[in-house]
Design an enzyme around this catalytic site. Structure first.
Site, PDB file in Angstrom:
ATOM      1  N   GLU A 268       0.874  -1.177   0.000  1.00  0.00           N
ATOM      2  CA  GLU A 268       0.000   0.000   0.000  1.00  0.00           C
ATOM      3  C   GLU A 268       0.906   1.219   0.000  1.00  0.00           C
ATOM      4  OE1 GLU A 268      -3.051  -0.125  -0.526  1.00  0.00           O
ATOM      5  OE2 GLU A 268      -3.421  -2.246  -0.190  1.00  0.00           O
TER       6      GLU A 268
ATOM      7  N   CYS B  45      -1.951   8.999   2.668  1.00  0.00           N
ATOM      8  CA  CYS B  45      -1.625   8.485   1.331  1.00  0.00           C
ATOM      9  C   CYS B  45      -2.709   8.796   0.302  1.00  0.00           C
ATOM     10  CB  CYS B  45      -1.377   6.985   1.397  1.00  0.00           C
ATOM     11  SG  CYS B  45      -2.748   6.035   2.079  1.00  0.00           S
TER      12      CYS B  45
END
Length: 537
Positions: free
Chosen positions: A271, A306
């Site tokens: 990720e 993110c």
């Protein structure tokens, strides 16, 4: 160097005497009693408990097996993590320690990031609780083998897909949401029946220490461990063989993780991140759109997320209205002096503060600031900052910002944004604000990203029926909800047959008639099967 061990010579007569002694003991009947069996099982447990360090040392001497690997892998091999009951007990333990220590979590996040309690409770604690509750509610259904159709070529038979745990997984988490991003993958790994080693980020030391303490107290330590430390400890972990590695962080470290995993052909779940764009059309409710952009940017750890909006693309004509509204709403949210606001997280450390300052001081963009830019190095605070008409070849547009800076790029028409987005690496998220249905469809079709949200930002993370993950350089694989269970499971194909229906056509000697019939069976055409049975070409 391993210690030398003096071995006793064991000769044939010794074996004969030992066997005879054991036969006498067995013949006495003592081993048949319930009490004797219980006493010996308790003795084994006592040996392990009393001499665990020596056992681990011996394994390391014999096999160079690291202590944590020896402990965890042998616990997984025992099969205890595969049971529904064990999985449920561990998920309930996570819920219990979160409920018991919610304030401790909030305090740790405040220490690491000055994160507002509101954000800590909503975006870390509550989301983790929902993840646990969802897994507990649906786990029994997830574990049921999925029926699969069979074909004429295997008739009579039945088939199913069995979800089995991968084994021992390593989870390396990030510092920006250090509680959620540590434990959310752990929930999926436990639900799938794996043993877990968690490596929290050393950049969030208070949360790392709290996780090590709580997981040790509440969880099954024989199957779930926490390793604290920095680069040396992470490197040592990556040298070992794991059954899957889950890493959340940046692409640079992601490449290191993938390279280490390749040595053992270990699958990875990465990720990562990237530059998540926000395209703003003129056909919008501007105030609502701006508030939602602010919520995804500065209300999410002050841009240190993110999936935070990384930059905005809008038309030259609409940009002034957008900037004015952003200024108005930011002042409503954070006041005239946002550096004093208690509702903004600080920058995590001095290194990241210096990195963001370098982006702002770039001569190509230093004159483009239309709001903000104030900094307090001592307090590690940077005000929400807007930059208008930044050059695409500037430093701020060449890397993920991961902070409170928001550049705005202008184009002649909104459709031009598609080419700008597609010219760079595929982002983790992409956002569009518009009321134009045609534009919505074009955006979803043409923009490749880990996830897309229309008329909001970041909320797809909260929808557990959707996979969360990247594409290309923004990540490999996905998790959340059932996708977490699948991410840490192997989908094993199983076919069941009886001894009936054994067809001679699959065995030699091969003939033209057998070939015709098998081709017809594999083709699935009833007409061709009938023709082949009757020998018709």
């Amino acid at each position: 160097m391993a210690e030398s061990v003096e071995m006793t010579v064991f000769e044939g007569k010794d074996a004969l005497n030992m066997a005879e002694e054991l036969r006498v003991s067995f013949g006495s009947g003592k081993t048949r009693s319930y009490e004797w069996r219980i006493s010996q099982l308790k003795a084994i447990i006592n040996i392990i408990s009393s001499h665990e360090p020596q056992i681990l040392k011996a394994l390391h001497s014999d096999l160079s097996k690291p202590e944590i690997e020896a402990y965890i892998q042998e616990s997984f091999a025992s099969g205890k993590t595969r049971s529904y009951e064990w999985r449920v007990s561990q998920l309930k333990s996570i819920l219990k320690f979160v409920n018991d220590h919610e304030q401790d979590v909030v305090d740790a996040l405040r220490s690491d990031l000055s994160k507002p309690e509101f954000e800590s409770v909503i975006y870390e604690v509550s989301m983790l609780k929902n993840s646990c509750k969802g897994a507990l509610k649906k786990l029994k259904h997830w574990m049921v083998p999925e029926k699969a159709k069979t074909s004429m070529t295997t008739f009579p038979s039945s088939a199913e897909i069995v979800s089995e745990p991968l084994g021992v997984v390593l989870i390396i988490s990030a510092w920006n949401y250090p509680f959620l991003l540590s434990l959310d993958p752990v929930v999926g790994a436990i639900a799938a029946g794996n043993a877990v080693v968690l490596k929290p980020s050393e950049i969030a030391p208070a949360t790392s220490s709290l996780l090590a303490k709580l997981l040790s107290e509440y969880m099954d330590r024989s199957c779930i461990r926490v390793v604290e430390g920095a680069v040396a400890e992470t490197s040592a972990l990556l040298e070992q063989k794991w059954d899957k590695i889950c890493y959340t962080g940046n692409g640079k470290v992601g490449r290191i993780v993938m390279q280490a995993a390749a040595k053992h052909l270990t699958p990875v779940l990465l990720e990562l991140g990237g530059k998540s764009p926000v395209v703003v059309d003129s056909a919008v409710n501007l105030q609502v759109a701006v508030r939602r952009i602010i919520a995804g940017k500065w209300c999410c750890n002050n841009g240190q997320a993110c999936i935070s909006p990384d930059y905005i693309i809008t038309t030259k004509d609409f940009a002034p209205k957008l900037v004015d509204t952003l200024k108005e709403e930011l002042e409503k949210f954070y006041g005239k002096n946002p550096l004093q606001s208690k509702d903004l997280s600080r920058i995590v450390n001095l290194n990241h503060f210096a990195r963001l300052s370098k982006l702002l001081d770039d001569e190509k963009v230093s004159g483009k600031i239309v709001l903000g830019g104030e900094r307090n190095e001592t307090e590690l605070r940077i005000a929400p900052t807007l930059l208008l008409d930044v050059p695409r070849d500037s430093l701020i547009m060449s890397e993920e910002i991961f902070g409170p800076l928001l550049p705005i790029i202008t184009v002649d028409k909104v459709e031009d944004s598609f080419d700008i987005i597609s010219s760079g690496p595929k982002p983790l998220a992409a956002y569009l604000f518009t009321s134009n249905e045609k534009l919505k469809k074009q955006f979803v079709t043409m923009v490749s990203a880990g996830g897309v949200v229309v008329n909001d930002t970041t909320i797809h993370l909260a929808v557990d029926s959707l996979p969360f993950g990247g594409v290309g350089e923004s990540g490999i694989g996905s998790y959340h909800g059932k996708f977490s269970f699948d991410a840490f499971s192997h989908k094993k194909a199983v076919v069941y047959r009886s001894f009936l229906g054994d067809a001679a056509i699959r065995y030699p000697p091969y003939t033209l008639g057998k070939l015709r019939l098998l081709k017809a069976l594999m083709g699935g055409s009833i007409v061709r099967i009938i023709r082949a049975l009757f020998g018709w070409s």
